[in-house]
Motif scaffolding. Structure first.
Motif, PDB file in Angstrom:
ATOM      1  N   TRP A  47       0.956  -1.089  -0.085  1.00 20.59           N
ATOM      2  CA  TRP A  47       0.004   0.040   0.123  1.00 20.59           C
ATOM      3  C   TRP A  47       0.894   1.286  -0.108  1.00 20.59           C
ATOM      4  N   GLU A  48       0.511   2.320  -0.432  1.00 15.58           N
ATOM      5  CA  GLU A  48       0.987   3.696  -0.500  1.00 15.58           C
ATOM      6  C   GLU A  48       1.127   4.124   1.008  1.00 15.58           C
ATOM      7  N   ASP A  63       6.758   7.900  -6.290  1.00  8.59           N
ATOM      8  CA  ASP A  63       5.839   6.568  -5.685  1.00  8.59           C
ATOM      9  C   ASP A  63       6.691   5.482  -4.748  1.00  8.59           C
ATOM     10  N   GLY A 104       3.521   8.108  -0.769  1.00  7.95           N
ATOM     11  CA  GLY A 104       2.001   8.099  -1.238  1.00  7.95           C
ATOM     12  C   GLY A 104       1.929   9.597  -1.756  1.00  7.95           C
ATOM     13  N   ARG A 110      -5.531   9.964  -6.798  1.00  6.82           N
ATOM     14  CA  ARG A 110      -6.030   8.749  -6.809  1.00  6.82           C
ATOM     15  C   ARG A 110      -5.707   8.010  -8.015  1.00  6.82           C
ATOM     16  N   GLU A 111      -5.139   6.773  -7.908  1.00  8.26           N
ATOM     17  CA  GLU A 111      -4.611   6.165  -9.138  1.00  8.26           C
ATOM     18  C   GLU A 111      -4.602   4.567  -9.065  1.00  8.26           C
ATOM     19  N   ASP A 164      -3.057   0.716  -9.950  1.00 12.82           N
ATOM     20  CA  ASP A 164      -2.019  -0.082  -9.462  1.00 12.82           C
ATOM     21  C   ASP A 164      -0.882   0.341 -10.242  1.00 12.82           C
ATOM     22  N   GLN A 172      -0.503  -0.374  -4.531  1.00 12.45           N
ATOM     23  CA  GLN A 172      -1.801  -0.307  -4.404  1.00 12.45           C
ATOM     24  C   GLN A 172      -2.089   1.127  -3.719  1.00 12.45           C
ATOM     25  N   ASP A 173      -3.143   1.935  -4.253  1.00  5.93           N
ATOM     26  CA  ASP A 173      -3.641   3.158  -3.816  1.00  5.93           C
ATOM     27  C   ASP A 173      -4.743   2.823  -2.850  1.00  5.93           C
ATOM     28  N   THR A 180      -7.088   4.536  -1.659  1.00  4.71           N
ATOM     29  CA  THR A 180      -8.418   5.427  -1.842  1.00  4.71           C
ATOM     30  C   THR A 180      -9.045   4.781  -3.240  1.00  4.71           C
TER      31      THR A 180
END
Length: 143
Positions: A48-49, A83, A108, A112-113, A115, A138-139, A141
């Motif tokens: 995760w971010e 990133d 992060g 919103r983006e 994968d 993975q984001d 959000t």
């Protein structure tokens, strides 16, 4: 006939020397040789971010005491420094019969983006890539 056999044996030796002595391309995926009775396999990771990400290396067999593998990160669709925090060069000590892991910080952002991916490359002393692990970022959000 003797001249032909001599030529044939010299040609075979030359071909064998060429195959053995030329640098061989490294496998982009696979195992790392870490001793006479040891293989290490990098495993892909999902992260995760805004978290530390653990990239694991599964060790099969017994590495010699003090065995290390060199690694670095490489951009994919995820790029450093936006990133993730790049690792230009580092060493990872291998543990005996188990799983070794290294940490990479996944940055992060407010966007919103989808994968994204980057790789951890395991390299030899000459910088040739021996194996890779793909890291999927993975984001939270977006999920």
């Amino acid at each position: 006939m003797t001249r032909f056999l001599r030529w044939l044996s010299v040609s075979a030796l030359a071909l064998l020397a060429t195959v053995v002595l030329l640098p061989q391309p490294a496998s982009a995926a696979g195992n790392l040789f870490c001793g006479t009775d040891c293989l290490a396999k990098p495993l892909d990771a999902i992260c995760w971010e805004k978290e530390w990400c653990a990239v694991k290396v599964q060790v099969q067999g017994t590495p010699a005491r003090g065995t290390v593998v060199n690694y670095r990160t490489a951009d994919g669709t995820a790029a450093a420094p936006g990133d993730f925090v790049a690792v230009p060069s580092a060493e990872l000590p291998l543990t005996t019969n188990g799983v070794t892991q290294l940490g990479v910080f996944v940055a992060g952002d407010a966007v919103r983006e989808r994968d994204e991916t980057f790789t951890v490359e395991f390299v030899d002393r000459d910088g040739r890539v021996l194996a890779t692990a793909t890291v999927v970022v993975q984001d939270p959000t977006a999920h």
